[in-house]
Motif scaffolding. Structure first.
Motif, PDB file in Angstrom:
ATOM      1  N   PRO A  61     -54.346 -20.023 -62.257  1.00  0.00           N
ATOM      2  CA  PRO A  61     -54.527 -21.351 -62.857  1.00  0.00           C
ATOM      3  C   PRO A  61     -55.942 -21.906 -62.686  1.00  0.00           C
ATOM      4  N   GLN A 119     -52.588 -26.947 -62.483  1.00  0.00           N
ATOM      5  CA  GLN A 119     -51.571 -26.073 -63.067  1.00  0.00           C
ATOM      6  C   GLN A 119     -51.459 -26.215 -64.580  1.00  0.00           C
ATOM      7  N   HIS A 177     -43.898 -26.623 -64.822  1.00  0.00           N
ATOM      8  CA  HIS A 177     -44.428 -27.152 -63.562  1.00  0.00           C
ATOM      9  C   HIS A 177     -43.752 -28.465 -63.194  1.00  0.00           C
ATOM     10  N   ASP A 209     -52.692 -23.943 -67.681  1.00  0.00           N
ATOM     11  CA  ASP A 209     -52.112 -22.713 -68.224  1.00  0.00           C
ATOM     12  C   ASP A 209     -51.232 -22.946 -69.442  1.00  0.00           C
ATOM     13  N   ASP A 216     -52.264 -19.895 -56.729  1.00  0.00           N
ATOM     14  CA  ASP A 216     -52.937 -20.829 -57.636  1.00  0.00           C
ATOM     15  C   ASP A 216     -54.277 -20.287 -58.140  1.00  0.00           C
ATOM     16  N   ARG A 248     -48.357 -14.756 -63.874  1.00  0.00           N
ATOM     17  CA  ARG A 248     -48.325 -16.155 -64.272  1.00  0.00           C
ATOM     18  C   ARG A 248     -46.998 -16.833 -63.981  1.00  0.00           C
ATOM     19  N   SER A 268     -46.929 -26.955 -68.784  1.00  0.00           N
ATOM     20  CA  SER A 268     -46.748 -28.188 -68.012  1.00  0.00           C
ATOM     21  C   SER A 268     -45.283 -28.539 -67.783  1.00  0.00           C
ATOM     22  N   THR A 295     -46.921 -17.900 -60.481  1.00  0.00           N
ATOM     23  CA  THR A 295     -47.854 -18.970 -60.114  1.00  0.00           C
ATOM     24  C   THR A 295     -47.205 -20.338 -60.287  1.00  0.00           C
ATOM     25  N   PHE A 296     -46.134 -20.401 -61.091  1.00  0.00           N
ATOM     26  CA  PHE A 296     -45.424 -21.671 -61.270  1.00  0.00           C
ATOM     27  C   PHE A 296     -44.873 -22.192 -59.938  1.00  0.00           C
ATOM     28  N   CYS A 311     -50.210 -27.080 -57.707  1.00  0.00           N
ATOM     29  CA  CYS A 311     -51.655 -27.331 -57.712  1.00  0.00           C
ATOM     30  C   CYS A 311     -51.981 -28.270 -58.862  1.00  0.00           C
TER      31      CYS A 311
END
Length: 564
Positions: free
Chosen positions: A518, A259, A268, A262, A515, A248, A265, A251-252, A256
């Motif tokens: 997410p 996002q 991101h 998850d 992504d 995870r 926010s 994935t930041f 996308c």
């Protein structure tokens, strides 16, 4: 039902396809509707899709390592399947596993094999009439209330045509047929492979090692270039490459629009909307690319250099491959056992292949690992359109509006890579949540499973399958309320894909890499279930998500919402 001659013609649900996604969707639906009449139609003579019996060519193994390529509630136990930690899964083992899964959950007995769906017709009462042809049954027409299309993205070969092929003597076929033509590995001492993806490398490797052939690998100079082949383990910590994609915290680093699902926010926003954040993101992608380049020595040998990917890994989605060979593929290139040609075939003549750079050489076999058509061309719809119900000019206007929003959300995507070949303009698959055709969102009678490309196949098939069952029942805990809401989301998500993966499949279909988790969050949140499934906040961020993390998801949904 493999040799059924009499079956009921009216069903509550029909699933087309018995690959990963067809099996995942059928299993979920059977679990939630044990008393309904359910039929699975499969054109091949066995389960598995890509891993069906007739597509298992020599040396084929999964890119995924053991533990990441299994259904959550049907673990691939070492004592049963002979595969353990750190191993890639042989194709024959995967075929056996998927067949066992189908039998264990009552799917196999509901499946009609060697049955091809020729057309699907929407009826006046919002149901479906399927015209089929079958080698094992006399059925020609099937009716169903609901339909799941799980034909996948590797059903229709993309086969090129060359001048002079009518006089070409050697065997000439697509990689899909490699299993049935595997004898050529042992009989041919000169082999030619066309393609730049992982399957092309697989075929070339099989001929060069098992068959001891001289292999010519032809890569189009106007294509997308050689695939990124990553080592199984990366970073100084030697983490599994596939685990990085589903961790995870990492994935930041991939922008996308879903996002925020998850729950992170703020992270991101910092990474993708501030100058400092974008600096960190760019460095991350540069480091990923540099490590792969250094590991394989792309810059150390002129022949290996021909296989160096043309653009940063940032712009490539699920098409990334894993070096899962027993020996070093790139050593075969250094030794000249595999000769790489960056050229186009201009003519075939008897036993000779002519390239546009003036080279010509003889071959005993020509295999085209040239990918797949991204729609099932053999499946025709009547009285139903899977696209948006807008004029071409309206779609252009909506696309521009979505493009503007994408660039506002993710400024990094404005700086697109320079592609060598012409960009093919095509209308992408435009489905709600990448699953439901826009015109069927409020009818709830059809869904597509697996019209996506991802390395997290087993997780996607499980979660999409449950989401589809809940959607068809009208029991999603979060669902759109208006057509306008549906259209805006579809346009934002599909236009984002075009900008996000120009070196992948993004222009034509949903492509996923970092992504992926997410997106799974998005679907799990729609279901009203818990998407943070680790035992602690630290593990939530730093431990890779695997299929086992979604064990019991269906049971959780039944307990919470099954009696609504």
């Amino acid at each position: 039902m493999g040799d059924a001659s009499v079956v009921e013609k009216i069903y509550d649900l029909v699933v087309i396809g018995a690959g990963w996604y067809g099996l995942g969707s059928a299993k979920a639906y059977i679990q939630l509707h044990p008393n309904e009449k359910i039929l699975v139609l499969e054109a091949e003579n066995s389960c598995g899709g890509t891993w069906s019996k007739d597509r298992l060519y020599p040396g084929l193994k999964s890119n995924n390592l053991w533990g990441s390529y299994e259904f959550p509630d049907f673990p691939m136990e070492e004592k049963v399947y002979g595969v353990s930690e750190g191993q890639h899964i042989p194709a024959a083992t995967l075929h056996r596993y998927l067949t066992d899964f189908a039998k264990n959950f009552g799917i196999f007995e509901r499946t009609l094999f060697q049955t091809k769906v020729d057309s699907v017709e929407a009826t006046a009462n919002d149901e479906w009439a399927l015209n089929v042809t079958s080698n094992t049954s006399t059925i020609q027409r099937i009716q169903t209330k609901k339909l799941i299309v799980a034909t996948g993205l590797t059903s229709q070969p993309n086969m090129p045509s060359y001048p002079g092929e009518e006089s070409f003597v050697p065997p000439f076929f697509h990689a899909k047929e490699f299993c049935n033509r595997a004898d050529t590995v042992q009989t041919c001492k000169k082999a030619t492979v066309v393609g730049a993806g992982k399957s092309a490398f697989d075929v070339a490797y099989a001929f060069a090692t098992e068959g001891d052939a001289q292999v010519d690998l032809i890569i189009r100079p106007t294509g997308q270039g050689p695939v990124w082949i990553c080592p199984p383990y990366v970073t100084p910590l030697k983490r599994k490459m596939e685990e990085l994609l589903s961790t995870r915290a990492l994935t930041f680093m991939s922008p996308c629009p879903w996002q925020g699902e998850d729950g992170f926010s703020m992270a991101h926003s910092f990474l993708h909307r501030t100058g400092v954040g974008r600096f960190i993101v760019n460095n991350f992608w540069n480091q990923i690319s540099s490590e792969v380049v250094e590991t394989h020595g792309y810059n150390d040998d002129p022949e290996v250099f021909k296989l160096k990917p043309w653009n940063s890994a940032m712009w490539t989605g699920s098409g990334v491959g894993i070096h899962n060979y027993q020996t070093n593929f790139f050593d075969l290139v250094k030794e000249g056992k595999i000769r790489v040609h960056l050229a186009d075939i201009v003519k075939l003549d008897q036993n000779t292949i002519h390239l546009n750079n003036g080279e010509a050489f003889e071959t005993e076999v020509l295999i085209c690992a040239t990918g797949w058509k991204k729609t099932s061309e053999g499946l025709k719809f009547k009285n139903f359109s899977s696209g948006l119900s807008y004029t071409t000019s309206d779609i252009k206007r909506l696309s521009k509006e979505a493009d503007k929003k994408v660039h506002e959300m993710f400024p990094i995507l404005k700086d697109q890579p320079v592609l060598r070949g012409p960009v093919k303009a095509e209308e992408p698959l435009r489905n709600y949540r990448f699953i439901v055709p826009s015109g069927a969102v409020f009818k709830r009678n059809i869904a597509y499973a697996g019209m996506v490309s991802t390395v997290c196949t087993s997780i996607f098939s499980t979660v999409q399958g449950l989401w589809i069952s809940a959607f068809l029942d009208g029991k999603l805990q979060r669902a759109p309320k208006t057509e306008d809401e549906v259209t805006k989301e579809i346009m934002l998500h599909t236009q984002f894909e075009k900008w996000r993966y120009p070196c992948g499949y993004g222009a034509s279909l949903p492509d996923f890499a970092f992504d992926s988790i997410p997106y799974v969050d998005l679907l799990v949140n729609d279901l009203g279930l818990k998407n943070h499934r680790k035992s602690s906040p630290i593990l939530e961020l730093l431990e890779a998500y695997k299929p086992k993390d979604y064990l019991g998801l269906g049971e959780e949904w039944v307990e919470a919402y099954g009696n609504q």
